[in-house]
Design a protein around this motif. Structure first.
Motif, mmCIF file in Angstrom:
data_model
loop_
_atom_site.group_PDB
_atom_site.id
_atom_site.type_symbol
_atom_site.label_atom_id
_atom_site.label_comp_id
_atom_site.label_asym_id
_atom_site.label_seq_id
_atom_site.Cartn_x
_atom_site.Cartn_y
_atom_site.Cartn_z
ATOM 1 N N LYS A 101 33.562 50.105 97.453
ATOM 2 C CA LYS A 101 33.015 50.669 98.684
ATOM 3 C C LYS A 101 31.528 50.337 98.798
ATOM 4 O O LYS A 101 30.781 50.501 97.830
ATOM 5 C CB LYS A 101 33.218 52.178 98.676
ATOM 6 C CG LYS A 101 32.876 52.861 99.997
ATOM 7 C CD LYS A 101 32.985 54.370 99.889
ATOM 8 C CE LYS A 101 34.382 54.801 99.502
ATOM 9 N NZ LYS A 101 34.489 56.286 99.460
ATOM 10 N N TRP A 120 39.988 56.773 107.046
ATOM 11 C CA TRP A 120 40.157 55.779 105.979
ATOM 12 C C TRP A 120 41.640 55.403 105.843
ATOM 13 O O TRP A 120 42.443 56.205 105.394
ATOM 14 C CB TRP A 120 39.726 56.355 104.625
ATOM 15 C CG TRP A 120 38.258 56.520 104.416
ATOM 16 C CD1 TRP A 120 37.543 57.667 104.535
ATOM 17 C CD2 TRP A 120 37.329 55.523 104.012
ATOM 18 N NE1 TRP A 120 36.235 57.449 104.228
ATOM 19 C CE2 TRP A 120 36.073 56.139 103.903
ATOM 20 C CE3 TRP A 120 37.437 54.157 103.733
ATOM 21 C CZ2 TRP A 120 34.929 55.445 103.532
ATOM 22 C CZ3 TRP A 120 36.307 53.463 103.356
ATOM 23 C CH2 TRP A 120 35.069 54.109 103.257
ATOM 24 N N TYR A 125 37.450 51.555 107.333
ATOM 25 C CA TYR A 125 36.876 52.813 107.796
ATOM 26 C C TYR A 125 36.781 52.705 109.320
ATOM 27 O O TYR A 125 36.127 51.799 109.859
ATOM 28 C CB TYR A 125 35.490 53.076 107.207
ATOM 29 C CG TYR A 125 34.727 54.111 108.004
ATOM 30 C CD1 TYR A 125 35.259 55.395 108.198
ATOM 31 C CD2 TYR A 125 33.514 53.810 108.615
ATOM 32 C CE1 TYR A 125 34.596 56.339 108.969
ATOM 33 C CE2 TYR A 125 32.839 54.753 109.377
ATOM 34 C CZ TYR A 125 33.385 56.008 109.553
ATOM 35 O OH TYR A 125 32.732 56.938 110.322
#
Length: 256
Positions: A101, A120, A125
């Protein structure tokens, strides 16, 4: 601020100006440039992120555009089915996330697993914001997915109508929302803050003038069929207009 007489201030030390929060209407960009000689550099981000798109110092700003992706993020636009959009096509702004991430992207919504799963999924996202990308790679804001108005089969982004209204000298601020309609599904409503010298002109004649102005500035089907004049717009502490609050107020029982 651009309605104030800035000529009485010494702004020679002002070199660089940025803006975020609410999308920057081209009319505000042009007026600020006229008064200060400085081009506003817009950025786009969320509470869940740092700045994901921006007009960086080495870029030429395009009035009304959020700029280009921050290299920290893998930004894309996707359709409702998750497939990538072409240039010029409207879609949702997403951040593609690989095995690691990116720094600056939030972990989760506090004590809200359902909302986290909605944002998510499938390696993405989902920001919930709509935009389109031009051939130079600049992104142009359309509005929140929840704010997009579906009227008589057309999808109308509030920002474009707001930008058209903002070019009228009477309008200081405005918010475009959708109002349920039995025939069209929804109709466009403009909630408008007038300049001080225009407040005593609020009425049917000015409403018609604003409607005709929008028809000239953008597609005729996008004009606001309902116009309401207010003293101020509801906003968050970061300056974003709370269109959801306007919609909720309009949907209250007995509200016409």
């Amino acid at each position: 601020m651009i309605r104030e007489d800035l000529s009485k201030y010494n702004l020679k030390s002002l070199e660089y100006c940025t803006t975020a929060g609410e999308a920057l209407n081209p009319a505000v960009f042009d007026k600020f440039l006229e008064k200060t000689g400085i081009q506003m550099m817009e950025g786009f981000g969320q509470t869940e992120t740092t700045m994901t798109l921006g007009t960086f110092p080495w870029m030429k700003p395009k009035p009304g555009s959020m700029g280009m992706p921050n290299a920290q993020y893998d930004i894309d636009l996707v359709r409702a089915d998750g497939t990538p959009c072409e240039d010029g096509e409207k879609g949702e702004i997403v951040v593609r996330v690989g095995k690691k991430k990116p720094i600056g992207l939030f972990k989760e919504y506090y004590r809200d697993e359902e909302l986290t799963r909605e944002a998510w999924h499938d390696g993405l996202y989902h920001t919930g914001d709509m935009a389109w990308r031009d051939e130079d790679g600049y992104y142009w804001f359309e509005g929140r997915i929840d704010d997009v108005i579906k009227s008589s089969g057309y999808r109308i982004g509030p920002f474009e109508v707001e930008s058209a209204l903002m070019t009228h000298p009477a309008v200081v601020e405005c918010a475009i929302t959708g109002v349920p309609d039995d025939i069209r599904g929804m109709v466009v409503k403009a909630t408008v803050v007038l300049g001080k010298e225009w407040k005593d002109k609020a009425g049917d004649e000015l409403i018609k003038e604003l409607q005709q102005h929008v028809k000239r500035e953008t597609a005729p089907y996008k004009y606001p069929r309902i116009v309401e004049f207010v003293d101020e717009l509801p906003k968050t502490i970061s300056g974003k207009i709370r269109r959801v609050e306007i919609r909720q107020r309009d949907n209250k029982p007995g509200k016409k």
